[in-house]
Design a protein around this motif. Structure first.
Motif, mmCIF file in Angstrom:
data_model
loop_
_atom_site.group_PDB
_atom_site.id
_atom_site.type_symbol
_atom_site.label_atom_id
_atom_site.label_comp_id
_atom_site.label_asym_id
_atom_site.label_seq_id
_atom_site.Cartn_x
_atom_site.Cartn_y
_atom_site.Cartn_z
ATOM 1 N N VAL A 4 11.489 -0.701 -59.268
ATOM 2 C CA VAL A 4 11.934 -1.463 -58.113
ATOM 3 C C VAL A 4 13.429 -1.272 -57.927
ATOM 4 O O VAL A 4 14.188 -1.281 -58.889
ATOM 5 N N ILE A 5 13.841 -1.094 -56.695
ATOM 6 C CA ILE A 5 15.262 -1.010 -56.357
ATOM 7 C C ILE A 5 15.591 -2.195 -55.473
ATOM 8 O O ILE A 5 14.909 -2.450 -54.481
ATOM 9 N N GLU A 6 16.623 -2.939 -55.836
ATOM 10 C CA GLU A 6 17.163 -3.971 -54.960
ATOM 11 C C GLU A 6 18.616 -3.622 -54.707
ATOM 12 O O GLU A 6 19.353 -3.312 -55.641
ATOM 13 N N HIS A 7 19.001 -3.652 -53.452
ATOM 14 C CA HIS A 7 20.331 -3.212 -53.052
ATOM 15 C C HIS A 7 20.936 -4.257 -52.113
ATOM 16 O O HIS A 7 20.408 -4.492 -51.023
ATOM 17 N N ALA A 8 22.007 -4.908 -52.547
ATOM 18 C CA ALA A 8 22.663 -5.918 -51.727
ATOM 19 C C ALA A 8 23.500 -5.253 -50.644
ATOM 20 O O ALA A 8 24.189 -4.261 -50.905
ATOM 21 N N VAL A 9 23.414 -5.776 -49.439
ATOM 22 C CA VAL A 9 24.216 -5.276 -48.316
ATOM 23 C C VAL A 9 24.773 -6.463 -47.548
ATOM 24 O O VAL A 9 24.243 -7.571 -47.624
ATOM 25 N N GLN A 10 25.842 -6.226 -46.827
ATOM 26 C CA GLN A 10 26.381 -7.225 -45.915
ATOM 27 C C GLN A 10 25.792 -6.948 -44.547
ATOM 28 O O GLN A 10 25.886 -5.835 -44.034
ATOM 29 N N ALA A 11 25.159 -7.940 -43.979
ATOM 30 C CA ALA A 11 24.568 -7.817 -42.655
ATOM 31 C C ALA A 11 25.352 -8.731 -41.721
ATOM 32 O O ALA A 11 25.608 -9.884 -42.047
#
Length: 138
Positions: A4-11
């Motif tokens: 599993v890959i979880e990637h935090a981004v600013q939206a």
């Protein structure tokens, strides 16, 4: 290796009012569901005050970075330099967010390491899925 890959981004939420707000969102890719990605928004970014997650195809995200893609609940299109617009359509209305294209490309590269495009079918467990369907039918 994790599946599993979880990637935090600013939206950046885009509203009809001149004010915009950034929220932390999480992109997720799971090798057990190789055709899909999801994007989760925290409670403070939603009308109901609950975390909301949208699932859509990895292919849609990949295509939408370079040209408008999607005709359903999720639509993706490029917007200016290093921005991608993601639209989420629901009965309550439309949520529109801007995400850095470079962050989306980074996430997609990581997902390609887990499951290369065109190889998704190799990661499906159709026998298990069929057995689950049959178990529920009895």
């Amino acid at each position: 290796m994790s599946t599993v890959i979880e990637h935090a981004v600013q939206a950046r939420l885009v509203a009809s009012a001149p004010q915009t707000e950034s929220v932390a969102a999480t992109l997720r890719y799971d090798r057990d569901d190789p055709f899909a990605v999801s994007m989760a928004f925290p409670p403070k970014a939603t009308l109901e005050g609950n975390e909301v997650s949208w699932a859509f195809s990895r292919e849609l995200l990949t295509a939408g970075i370079d040209e408008p893609a999607g005709v359903g609940d999720v639509r993706v299109r490029p917007y200016g330099y290093d921005r991608t617009v993601m639209e989420f359509h629901a009965p309550e209305g439309v949520a529109m967010v801007h995400v850095r294209t470079s962050e989306l490309r980074r996430f997609l590269r990581l997902s390609q390491v887990l499951v290369p495009t065109g190889r998704e079918h190799l990661y499906l467990d159709l026998d298990h899925d069929l057995a689950e369907l049959m178990r529920d039918a009895c």
